[in-house]
Design an enzyme around this catalytic site. Sequence first.
Site, PDB file in Angstrom:
ATOM      1  N   SER A 225      15.794   2.160  68.497  1.00  0.00           N
ATOM      2  CA  SER A 225      16.437   1.060  67.781  1.00  0.00           C
ATOM      3  C   SER A 225      15.892   1.008  66.365  1.00  0.00           C
ATOM      4  O   SER A 225      14.809   1.532  66.072  1.00  0.00           O
ATOM      5  CB  SER A 225      16.130  -0.270  68.495  1.00  0.00           C
ATOM      6  OG  SER A 225      16.507  -1.385  67.723  1.00  0.00           O
TER       7      SER A 225
ATOM      8  N   TYR B  87       9.619  -6.422  71.932  1.00  0.00           N
ATOM      9  CA  TYR B  87      10.742  -5.482  71.869  1.00  0.00           C
ATOM     10  C   TYR B  87      10.427  -4.388  70.860  1.00  0.00           C
ATOM     11  O   TYR B  87      10.617  -3.193  71.131  1.00  0.00           O
ATOM     12  CB  TYR B  87      12.031  -6.203  71.495  1.00  0.00           C
ATOM     13  CG  TYR B  87      13.236  -5.288  71.457  1.00  0.00           C
ATOM     14  CD1 TYR B  87      13.704  -4.688  72.621  1.00  0.00           C
ATOM     15  CD2 TYR B  87      13.898  -5.020  70.265  1.00  0.00           C
ATOM     16  CE1 TYR B  87      14.807  -3.837  72.598  1.00  0.00           C
ATOM     17  CE2 TYR B  87      15.007  -4.181  70.231  1.00  0.00           C
ATOM     18  CZ  TYR B  87      15.451  -3.593  71.390  1.00  0.00           C
ATOM     19  OH  TYR B  87      16.545  -2.748  71.365  1.00  0.00           O
TER      20      TYR B  87
END
Length: 255
Positions: A150, A163
């Site tokens: 990501s 995250y």
Amino acid sequence: MYDRPLDGAVALVTGASSGIGAATARRLAREGSAVALVARRRDRLDQVVCDIAKLGGEAVALEADITEPERADDMVQDTLDRFGRLDILVNNAGIMLLNSALHTTIEEWDRMISLNVAALLRVTHAAIPHLIYAASTSPRQVADLVNVSSTAGRVARPGSSVYGLTKFGLNAFSESLRQELLSERVRVSVVEPGTVDTELVNHLSDTTQDAARRQLDGIEALRPEDIADAISYIVTRERRVAVNEMLVRAGDQTW
């Protein structure tokens, strides 16, 4: 019928019931690969298998929660039992639970680490020997391991500490693994999507989900197929070419 770049290859895609995983499975099938699809939602997996069959491809749905340690190994073995080999692994399964450290729960952090890190490591560990074997025996003379990371693995932002930890860590893991497997002709790549129109934000609380959607106002999100295109590009290169990292942001995205 023309020769497709992945004819005879077998791919395993985790998180394949929707979004990037489903789009990637369909795309790899179009390129000629047989595909094993792994996720928890059997009905959604069956639909993707049906889509691939309509394309003339071959796929199998493997219903599993890969956060259960034994299931990760099982999914690799089930793929081998069905197709006899494994040439491509796409580690796509993941969850994003955004919140500040003050307001989150340790259970949310555990969920992200369990799926984004621990499950990915188990699937990868089980797959590596078979990817090495595929590289040495297939006409392509190369195998591929693609990890879906990501932009959160590049840019730290408030509310995404753990995250981001899972994605920064995934990038480092991928680079180390790339160097380890060079001599085995197993290419290791990491794809870092920006804002994509998927179900990822649906796991957030209502308040956090509303804030995330407001942040995305004015951004035309990527489609899952855009990331599937990137993955397809990586794994269909000739063996002399290794695309180790690909950052794909939405055109309007600043971070």
